[in-house]
Scaffold this active site. Structure first.
Site, short mmCIF file in Angstrom:
data_model
loop_
_atom_site.label_atom_id
_atom_site.label_comp_id
_atom_site.label_asym_id
_atom_site.label_seq_id
_atom_site.Cartn_x
_atom_site.Cartn_y
_atom_site.Cartn_z
N TYR A 129 0.84 -1.18 0.00
CA TYR A 129 0.00 0.00 0.00
C TYR A 129 0.88 1.24 0.00
CZ TYR A 129 -3.64 -3.31 1.53
OH TYR A 129 -4.51 -4.37 1.65
N PRO A 185 -16.14 -4.85 4.01
CA PRO A 185 -17.46 -5.14 4.59
C PRO A 185 -18.50 -4.07 4.29
CG PRO A 185 -16.01 -4.29 6.28
CD PRO A 185 -15.16 -4.48 5.04
N LEU A 186 -18.05 -2.91 3.81
CA LEU A 186 -18.98 -1.84 3.44
C LEU A 186 -19.12 -1.72 1.92
CD1 LEU A 186 -18.00 0.87 6.07
CD2 LEU A 186 -19.92 -0.72 6.12
N GLY A 187 -18.75 -2.79 1.21
CA GLY A 187 -18.93 -2.78 -0.24
C GLY A 187 -18.21 -1.64 -0.92
N GLY A 193 -17.50 1.13 0.17
CA GLY A 193 -18.12 2.40 0.50
C GLY A 193 -19.58 2.52 0.08
N HIS A 200 -0.11 -12.01 1.01
CA HIS A 200 -1.08 -11.27 0.20
C HIS A 200 -1.55 -12.11 -0.99
CE1 HIS A 200 -1.98 -6.68 -0.04
NE2 HIS A 200 -3.06 -7.39 -0.26
#
Length: 318
Positions: A46, A207-209, A211, A112
């Site tokens: 990242y 988990p929030l798709g 955003g 990863h």
């Protein structure tokens, strides 16, 4: 586990890069820790490298409050990403991550992606040596790509489970990271049961798709060119509009509890098992604190039934 983690990637890589601010990101990490978040998830790719540097800076003086997870195995070049699972590289990568994170031990070190040119057992053996050396406390594996090596009739996580069964013969897997959300629930079919049966934790990525499940994104709003959502099949203007009923359902449930759609989405992930920890990304303090609050939201059987009845998420590849 029953808690929400913090994915640090958006703070310095991929999403809305023009909005990324180092000092603000440090405050976000501190706000998350103050709100009870313990798991911080990053990776050497990242940035590359800048995200680990940021996390190391944020944890200065607060290292004991965090369960620190990072990853190795992917190299970022100009316009391409390649896997490197050679044992010598793994050892050097770990030492470099320790320096950037300003710590003497990594709580969870994740692979990863497996290198197709190196038997995964060799890579995993090198990672196990890091545990023996006291540089790493536990090992994890990230799920292979959703479309990687899938033949007719194959389930999404068949490849990941094959890798898990191979590396388990070398050294125990402590956690698996895979996408899991209301609109991407496929891991429930096979991966979560496999992990639950073996006492392996699950880090629920996205988990929030990406955003979308927060309800803050609008169809046709557009994304910065380097934002992966600009090329995601669920983020075309047409598909964002088509998937609005999913967010509307989460919002309706949230209104009954005084919660946001994002908190409902995270609470749903938490209900999938005590071994599951959602790891939403966040760049701002308010979102990190809001996400952490999902740990206190208890969904009823009626809530879960409503979520199960929401329309299947659509994408332009469907």
């Amino acid at each position: 586990m029953g808690a929400v983690g913090l994915g640090c990637m958006p703070m310095s890589w991929a999403y809305s890069t023009s909005q990324q601010r180092g000092d603000r990101s440090v405050r976000t990490v501190h706000a998350a820790l103050d709100a009870g978040v313990q798991l911080l998830d990053t990776a050497d790719m990242y940035g590359p490298f800048t995200n680990e540097l940021l996390v190391g800076r944020a944890l200065k003086g607060r290292r004991s409050e965090a369960f620190l997870s990072t990853k190795c195995g992917l190299l970022v070049g100009d316009q391409h990403i390649v896997a490197n699972g050679r044992p010598g590289y793994v050892r050097r990568a770990c030492d470099a991550s320790l320096r950037r994170l300003q710590t003497d031990v990594i709580d969870l070190y994740q692979l990863h992606r497996a290198d197709p040119e190196v038997p995964v057992e060799e890579t995993w053996g090198a990672m196990a040596d890091l545990v023996t050396a006291g540089k790493v406390r536990a090992l994890g594996l990230c799920a292979v790509g959703a479309r990687a090596g899938r033949g007719p009739g194959a389930r999404m996580h068949d490849g990941t489970i094959r890798q898990l069964e191979r590396v388990q013969q070398v050294f125990p897997v402590s956690a698996v990271q895979a996408e899991l959300s209301v609109w991407s629930p496929q891991a429930l079919e096979d991966l979560l049961p496999w992990c639950a049966a073996r006492g392996v934790g699950v880090l629920a990525a996205m988990p929030l798709g990406n955003g979308y499940l927060t309800g803050t994104l609008k169809p046709g709003q557009g994304f910065e060119p380097d934002d992966p959502r600009a090329r995601h099949p669920r983020f075309t203007a047409e598909m964002m509009a088509a998937n609005q009923p999913v967010v509307a359902g989460l919002r309706r449930i949230g209104e009954r509890h005084g919660a946001t759609p994002a908190q409902v989405a995270l609470a749903w992930v938490l209900r999938q098992g005590l071994h599951v920890v959602p790891v939403p990304g966040a760049k701002r303090e308010r979102w990190a604190v809001e996400n952490a609050g999902a740990a206190g939201l208890v969904l009823t059987d009626q809530d879960l039934a409503e979520i199960a009845g929401l329309p299947r998420a659509r994408g332009s590849w469907d």
